[in-house]
Write a protein that holds these residues in place. Structure first.
Motif, PDB file in Angstrom:
ATOM      1  N   TYR A  29      41.496 148.608   5.201  1.00 35.80           N
ATOM      2  CA  TYR A  29      40.613 147.754   6.504  1.00 35.80           C
ATOM      3  C   TYR A  29      39.505 148.246   7.393  1.00 35.80           C
ATOM      4  N   SER A  30      38.923 149.959   7.042  1.00 35.99           N
ATOM      5  CA  SER A  30      37.788 150.176   7.925  1.00 35.99           C
ATOM      6  C   SER A  30      37.210 149.631   8.270  1.00 35.99           C
ATOM      7  N   VAL A  31      36.551 149.996   9.139  1.00 32.98           N
ATOM      8  CA  VAL A  31      34.556 149.449   8.817  1.00 32.98           C
ATOM      9  C   VAL A  31      33.827 150.934   9.019  1.00 32.98           C
ATOM     10  N   LEU A  32      32.567 150.502   8.559  1.00 35.40           N
ATOM     11  CA  LEU A  32      32.014 151.353   8.049  1.00 35.40           C
ATOM     12  C   LEU A  32      30.933 150.870   8.706  1.00 35.40           C
ATOM     13  N   GLY A  33      29.963 152.455   8.865  1.00 44.34           N
ATOM     14  CA  GLY A  33      28.206 151.978   9.729  1.00 44.34           C
ATOM     15  C   GLY A  33      27.505 152.772   8.414  1.00 44.34           C
ATOM     16  N   LEU A  34      26.909 152.054   7.637  1.00 41.79           N
ATOM     17  CA  LEU A  34      25.641 152.522   6.833  1.00 41.79           C
ATOM     18  C   LEU A  34      24.347 152.815   7.066  1.00 41.79           C
ATOM     19  N   ALA A  35      23.718 153.803   6.047  1.00 42.15           N
ATOM     20  CA  ALA A  35      22.621 153.917   6.293  1.00 42.15           C
ATOM     21  C   ALA A  35      21.797 153.656   4.854  1.00 42.15           C
ATOM     22  N   THR A  36      20.499 153.800   5.470  1.00 43.33           N
ATOM     23  CA  THR A  36      19.620 153.455   4.218  1.00 43.33           C
ATOM     24  C   THR A  36      18.494 154.826   4.205  1.00 43.33           C
ATOM     25  N   GLY A  37      17.468 154.522   3.138  1.00 46.44           N
ATOM     26  CA  GLY A  37      16.614 154.987   2.495  1.00 46.44           C
ATOM     27  C   GLY A  37      17.297 156.226   1.537  1.00 46.44           C
ATOM     28  N   SER A  38      16.562 157.329   0.735  1.00 42.74           N
ATOM     29  CA  SER A  38      16.855 158.234   0.368  1.00 42.74           C
ATOM     30  C   SER A  38      18.215 158.476   0.241  1.00 42.74           C
ATOM     31  N   THR A  39      18.376 159.252   1.404  1.00 40.23           N
ATOM     32  CA  THR A  39      19.588 160.140   2.087  1.00 40.23           C
ATOM     33  C   THR A  39      20.872 159.740   0.919  1.00 40.23           C
ATOM     34  N   PRO A  40      20.920 158.584   1.028  1.00 42.90           N
ATOM     35  CA  PRO A  40      22.281 158.637   0.961  1.00 42.90           C
ATOM     36  C   PRO A  40      22.525 158.086  -0.343  1.00 42.90           C
ATOM     37  N   ILE A  41      20.783 157.935  -1.176  1.00 37.60           N
ATOM     38  CA  ILE A  41      21.862 157.195  -2.657  1.00 37.60           C
ATOM     39  C   ILE A  41      22.952 157.737  -3.186  1.00 37.60           C
ATOM     40  N   GLY A  42      22.905 159.347  -3.018  1.00 37.75           N
ATOM     41  CA  GLY A  42      23.378 159.973  -4.111  1.00 37.75           C
ATOM     42  C   GLY A  42      25.071 159.769  -3.664  1.00 37.75           C
ATOM     43  N   ILE A  43      25.265 159.504  -2.604  1.00 34.08           N
ATOM     44  CA  ILE A  43      26.088 159.562  -2.164  1.00 34.08           C
ATOM     45  C   ILE A  43      27.328 157.568  -2.299  1.00 34.08           C
ATOM     46  N   TYR A  44      25.829 156.754  -1.955  1.00 32.19           N
ATOM     47  CA  TYR A  44      26.720 155.241  -2.359  1.00 32.19           C
ATOM     48  C   TYR A  44      26.538 155.424  -4.287  1.00 32.19           C
ATOM     49  N   GLN A  45      25.743 156.118  -4.886  1.00 35.68           N
ATOM     50  CA  GLN A  45      26.129 156.522  -6.949  1.00 35.68           C
ATOM     51  C   GLN A  45      27.727 157.404  -6.637  1.00 35.68           C
ATOM     52  N   GLU A  46      28.059 157.897  -5.917  1.00 38.20           N
ATOM     53  CA  GLU A  46      29.236 158.930  -6.388  1.00 38.20           C
ATOM     54  C   GLU A  46      30.190 158.120  -6.048  1.00 38.20           C
ATOM     55  N   LEU A  47      30.152 157.140  -4.391  1.00 37.28           N
ATOM     56  CA  LEU A  47      31.227 155.820  -4.166  1.00 37.28           C
ATOM     57  C   LEU A  47      31.249 155.156  -5.634  1.00 37.28           C
ATOM     58  N   ILE A  48      30.805 154.629  -6.368  1.00 36.05           N
ATOM     59  CA  ILE A  48      30.443 153.767  -7.610  1.00 36.05           C
ATOM     60  C   ILE A  48      31.253 154.131  -8.099  1.00 36.05           C
ATOM     61  N   ARG A  49      31.029 155.154  -8.886  1.00 34.51           N
ATOM     62  CA  ARG A  49      31.380 155.659  -9.395  1.00 34.51           C
ATOM     63  C   ARG A  49      32.845 155.823  -9.359  1.00 34.51           C
ATOM     64  N   GLN A  50      33.076 156.297  -8.204  1.00 33.76           N
ATOM     65  CA  GLN A  50      35.021 156.102  -7.454  1.00 33.76           C
ATOM     66  C   GLN A  50      34.871 154.262  -8.379  1.00 33.76           C
ATOM     67  N   TYR A  51      34.744 153.859  -7.354  1.00 33.14           N
ATOM     68  CA  TYR A  51      35.397 152.338  -7.411  1.00 33.14           C
ATOM     69  C   TYR A  51      35.601 151.834  -9.139  1.00 33.14           C
ATOM     70  N   GLN A  52      34.323 152.078  -9.738  1.00 35.24           N
ATOM     71  CA  GLN A  52      34.015 151.784 -11.190  1.00 35.24           C
ATOM     72  C   GLN A  52      35.802 152.387 -11.606  1.00 35.24           C
ATOM     73  N   ASN A  53      36.686 153.859 -11.347  1.00 42.65           N
ATOM     74  CA  ASN A  53      36.719 154.444 -12.269  1.00 42.65           C
ATOM     75  C   ASN A  53      38.719 154.140 -11.050  1.00 42.65           C
ATOM     76  N   GLY A  54      38.700 152.835 -10.587  1.00 37.96           N
ATOM     77  CA  GLY A  54      39.699 152.868 -10.209  1.00 37.96           C
ATOM     78  C   GLY A  54      40.165 153.355  -8.979  1.00 37.96           C
ATOM     79  N   LEU A  55      39.351 154.129  -8.358  1.00 39.05           N
ATOM     80  CA  LEU A  55      39.719 155.569  -6.858  1.00 39.05           C
ATOM     81  C   LEU A  55      40.253 154.894  -6.178  1.00 39.05           C
ATOM     82  N   VAL A  56      39.293 153.928  -5.345  1.00 37.82           N
ATOM     83  CA  VAL A  56      38.592 153.238  -4.388  1.00 37.82           C
ATOM     84  C   VAL A  56      38.798 151.889  -3.794  1.00 37.82           C
ATOM     85  N   SER A  57      38.866 150.892  -3.101  1.00 34.37           N
ATOM     86  CA  SER A  57      38.848 149.757  -3.886  1.00 34.37           C
ATOM     87  C   SER A  57      37.571 149.460  -2.672  1.00 34.37           C
TER      88      SER A  57
END
Length: 242
Positions: A29-57
């Protein structure tokens, strides 16, 4: 302040995503503060990968974004709501109603700022705030000034900031002149802050923000007052640190 330097962007993205994923795994039930721009895109892509692999919801996560341009049409490709949907939200299982981005088209922008702060205050404390760093030391859209606003507010964007963001538009004339942003006071309330910076062109402001005097003329320097900041740098951005 924990400063980590990486040889490759892949390593930086992996560590950044692992910190966020571990937080959500520990507290769904975490509350996340998120950012935009080119800087976090790679981190978001890795989070998507981990979600798709069933590692995090993310189905119980709540998110609050730092900022939004004023005046871009709904659905505009460069609006931060569109960015977040395209880069993260549409690819994970977070319910869209649990994601929050300021409304840059609100009829009363000052009322929207107050409403955003109220919404955050009635939520739990932000567990993790993700940040990038502007060339002039801004975090969110908190621009250098004699004084800084603590809460969410309307800001006039500096020319340097608009020029830096012009690469995302057809010309600088299309870059909005105003934005809504969380204030530095709101940012500093987060339990943990992750600052991500990439590139040689940011090396001097990284040194100023992390090792220079604490001053509103460099808003990011106020991060030095926070007890739990993790800084993720590529080797170029870290090039001028002592």
């Amino acid at each position: 302040m924990n400063i980590l330097t990486f040889e490759t962007n892949e390593e930086l993205n992996q560590v950044g995503a692992n910190i966020i994923a571990s937080l959500v795994q520990t507290n769904p039930y975490s509350v996340l503060g998120l950012a935009t721009g080119s800087t976090p895109i790679g981190i978001y892509q890795e989070l998507i990968r981990q979600y798709q692999n069933g590692l995090v919801s993310f189905k119980h996560v709540t998110s609050f974004n730092l900022d939004e341009y004023v005046g871009l049409p709904e659905g505009h490709q460069e609006s931060y709501r569109t960015f977040m949907n395209n880069q993260l939200f549409n690819h994970i299982d977070i319910p869209m109603e649990q994601t929050h981005v300021p409304n840059g088209n609100a009829e009363d922008l000052h009322a929207e700022c107050l409403s955003y702060d109220e919404m955050m205050s009635t939520s739990k404390q932000v567990d993790m705030q993700l940040l990038g760093l502007g060339h002039n030391g801004h975090i969110g859209f908190n621009e250098p000034d004699d004084t800084l606003n603590g809460g969410t507010h309307l800001v006039e964007l500096k020319e340097q900031t608009r020029e830096a963001n012009a690469r995302f538009f057809n010309s600088i004339d299309e870059v909005p002149t105003q934005a809504i942003t969380m204030g530095v006071g709101t940012i500093l309330k987060a339990k943990m802050i992750i600052l991500v910076v990439r590139g040689k062109d940011k090396a001097s402001i990284v040194k100023r923000a992390l090792q220079g005097p604490i001053t509103t003329d460099c808003p990011a320097s106020l991060l030095q007052t926070h007890s739990n900041v993790v800084v993720l740098l590529d080797k170029e951005a870290a090039g001028e640190l002592q």
